[in-house]
Design a protein around this motif. Structure first.
Motif, PDB file in Angstrom:
ATOM      1  N   GLU A   1      29.858  30.169  39.424  1.00 58.04           N
ATOM      2  CA  GLU A   1      29.666  29.741  38.040  1.00 58.04           C
ATOM      3  C   GLU A   1      29.598  28.218  37.943  1.00 58.04           C
ATOM      4  OE1 GLU A   1      33.092  31.432  36.277  1.00 58.04           O
ATOM      5  OE2 GLU A   1      32.442  33.515  36.592  1.00 58.04           O
ATOM      6  N   LYS A   2      30.192  27.541  38.936  1.00 53.10           N
ATOM      7  CA  LYS A   2      30.190  26.072  38.934  1.00 53.10           C
ATOM      8  C   LYS A   2      30.032  25.584  40.375  1.00 53.10           C
ATOM      9  CE  LYS A   2      30.911  21.852  37.259  1.00 53.10           C
ATOM     10  NZ  LYS A   2      32.113  21.466  36.491  1.00 53.10           N
TER      11      LYS A   2
ATOM     12  N   LYS B   1      22.832  30.214  45.612  1.00 58.29           N
ATOM     13  CA  LYS B   1      22.566  31.396  44.780  1.00 58.29           C
ATOM     14  C   LYS B   1      23.315  32.614  45.302  1.00 58.29           C
ATOM     15  CE  LYS B   1      18.042  29.803  43.173  1.00 58.29           C
ATOM     16  NZ  LYS B   1      16.563  29.941  43.288  1.00 58.29           N
TER      17      LYS B   1
ATOM     18  N   ASN C   1      21.342  22.095  37.675  1.00 61.41           N
ATOM     19  CA  ASN C   1      21.526  22.252  36.224  1.00 61.41           C
ATOM     20  C   ASN C   1      20.232  22.682  35.542  1.00 61.41           C
ATOM     21  OD1 ASN C   1      24.347  21.607  35.533  1.00 61.41           O
ATOM     22  ND2 ASN C   1      23.901  19.611  36.439  1.00 61.41           N
ATOM     23  N   GLU C   2      19.110  22.142  36.019  1.00 60.19           N
ATOM     24  CA  GLU C   2      17.815  22.491  35.417  1.00 60.19           C
ATOM     25  C   GLU C   2      17.452  23.954  35.622  1.00 60.19           C
ATOM     26  OE1 GLU C   2      15.652  18.084  35.782  1.00 60.19           O
ATOM     27  OE2 GLU C   2      15.072  19.741  37.124  1.00 60.19           O
ATOM     28  N   ILE C   3      17.906  24.543  36.730  1.00 57.69           N
ATOM     29  CA  ILE C   3      17.579  25.956  36.977  1.00 57.69           C
ATOM     30  C   ILE C   3      18.711  26.878  36.507  1.00 57.69           C
ATOM     31  CG2 ILE C   3      16.052  25.402  38.907  1.00 57.69           C
ATOM     32  CD1 ILE C   3      18.266  26.319  40.816  1.00 57.69           C
ATOM     33  N   GLY C   4      19.657  26.332  35.757  1.00 58.38           N
ATOM     34  CA  GLY C   4      20.665  27.165  35.127  1.00 58.38           C
ATOM     35  C   GLY C   4      21.951  27.365  35.884  1.00 58.38           C
ATOM     36  N   ILE C   5      22.159  26.561  36.940  1.00 60.81           N
ATOM     37  CA  ILE C   5      23.421  26.633  37.691  1.00 60.81           C
ATOM     38  C   ILE C   5      24.246  25.401  37.336  1.00 60.81           C
ATOM     39  CG2 ILE C   5      24.503  26.688  39.987  1.00 60.81           C
ATOM     40  CD1 ILE C   5      21.927  27.988  41.041  1.00 60.81           C
ATOM     41  N   GLU C   6      25.353  25.592  36.661  1.00 57.81           N
ATOM     42  CA  GLU C   6      26.187  24.458  36.248  1.00 57.81           C
ATOM     43  C   GLU C   6      26.650  23.672  37.473  1.00 57.81           C
ATOM     44  OE1 GLU C   6      29.532  25.457  33.839  1.00 57.81           O
ATOM     45  OE2 GLU C   6      30.323  23.413  33.858  1.00 57.81           O
ATOM     46  N   SER C   7      26.404  22.396  37.445  1.00 59.52           N
ATOM     47  CA  SER C   7      26.678  21.582  38.627  1.00 59.52           C
ATOM     48  C   SER C   7      27.194  20.200  38.234  1.00 59.52           C
ATOM     49  CB  SER C   7      25.408  21.433  39.468  1.00 59.52           C
ATOM     50  OG  SER C   7      25.623  20.561  40.550  1.00 59.52           O
TER      51      SER C   7
ATOM     52  N   TYR D   1      18.969  19.088  39.660  1.00 61.15           N
ATOM     53  CA  TYR D   1      18.066  20.234  39.796  1.00 61.15           C
ATOM     54  C   TYR D   1      18.812  21.553  39.558  1.00 61.15           C
ATOM     55  CZ  TYR D   1      14.719  23.560  41.659  1.00 61.15           C
ATOM     56  OH  TYR D   1      13.866  24.624  41.786  1.00 61.15           O
TER      57      TYR D   1
END
Length: 344
Positions: A293-294, A288, A310-316, A308
């Motif tokens: 962004e990725k 964080k 991706n689920e919290i909004g961090i493109e992974s 996880y």
């Protein structure tokens, strides 16, 4: 065009025409740290932190072509700006920051956020793309502060001495061993295996302030070792050498001891959950802080951790690499160093 891609040889920067921690020989290997799963013999040239150079010389040979950088100094290769930032993993470990036409990418290598008293403290770096390890990327992994773990160790050592047992701590030659030495200094005399002693000497010659230790040699009396602290690499954990000591008690220092699931460690008398990798909360806080962004997730619990994020909004995206075999790499390195010494 992306600043990095994941090739069959490793992480490749096409614009700069170099690799980061390649697992096959290349012309230029930009190296995060000296563990054997991140740096291989056979590259034509290496670029690393100035305190990683003695590790490469010790482990791979003195005839390498190595350019070094201090933290934060920037150089340019084919128009790509390269700088190193502390990763907090082991002495000299670095995150690699790349910048090209305003695009910034950071490759973490291995890292931990908690300051260990000997490695330069981890420093988050803002970037567009972040490559993160995930060795302990599950919520069950949450470390206690290291001082609590070291107090447990001191109590265990004291109890062993009262019972006439020899305290043997099992730890990686690079990183964990120096961390133990720094934090147990002054409690009792410390005796180390030759693979650890060799690295210590290289660090001291490079200017690292390491407490004194004694190299274990055949003429050391078992009664002498019994009064001190003995540190050996994992390759010797179940060997005849330990069994020949005077009533040895073995303590394994590893993050895997958090769940006590490592089959090979079940014979140990004690386990100390001390890791040189970030735990679950620190992986999340470090990512964080980059504001990336990725995020590409490598070695460890890649699928779960990437999902996880991706689920919290961090493109992974998870990436397959050949990192994360520190234990086997350490064993191979210890055996190679032993062979080299026997040839001298």
């Amino acid at each position: 065009m992306a600043l990095i891609n994941f090739s069959s040889k490793g992480i490749y920067c096409k614009q700069g025409n170099f690799y980061i921690d390649p697992w096959q020989p290349v012309d230029l290997a930009v190296t995060t740290h000296g563990h054997a799963d991140h740096v291989k013999w056979g590259n034509k040239a290496y670029l690393c932190h100035e305190l990683t150079k003695p590790v490469l010389n010790q482990r791979l040979g003195t005839d390498l072509k190595i350019e070094t950088l201090p933290y934060h100094k920037e150089i340019s290769i084919n128009g790509v700006k390269i700088s190193l930032f502390p990763a907090g993993h082991v002495i000299g470990s670095s995150q690699i920051r790349l910048e090209y036409k305003g695009e910034i990418c950071v490759i973490s290598g291995d890292y931990k956020v908690e300051y260990d008293g000997i490695s330069t403290a981890f420093e988050p770096v803002k970037c567009h793309t972040f490559v993160s390890e995930s060795t302990f990327g599950l919520p069950i992994y949450k470390w206690q502060p290291q001082e609590i773990i070291f107090n447990q160790m001191r109590s265990w050592i004291s109890d062993n001495q009262d019972k006439g047992k020899t305290s043997v701590l099992v730890a990686y030659s690079l990183g964990k061993a120096q961390r133990l030495i720094k934090n147990l200094h002054g409690y009792s005399d410390i005796y180390v295996h030759q693979s650890i002693a060799n690295l210590n000497e290289a660090f001291i010659q490079a200017g690292v302030d390491l407490p004194p230790t004694t190299r274990i040699t055949p003429d050391l009396r078992k009664e002498t070792l019994q009064q001190g602290i003995v540190i050996v690499p994992p390759a010797l954990a179940e060997g005849r050498w330990i069994k020949n000591l005077q009533s040895a008690a073995t303590g394994v220092c590893s993050g895997w001891m958090q769940v006590r699931a490592g089959r090979r460690w079940r014979a140990a008398d004690a386990g100390f959950a001390l890791s040189d990798h970030a735990d679950w909360p620190d992986l999340l806080s470090a990512i964080k802080a980059t504001e990336a962004e990725k995020v590409f997730v490598t070695h460890g619990f890649t699928s779960t951790f990437s999902k996880y994020l991706n689920e919290i909004g961090i493109e992974s995206e998870e990436v397959k690499t050949q990192y994360g075999q520190e234990e086997e790499a350490e064993k191979e390195t210890t055996e190679l160093m032993k062979e080299r010494e026997e040839q001298l």
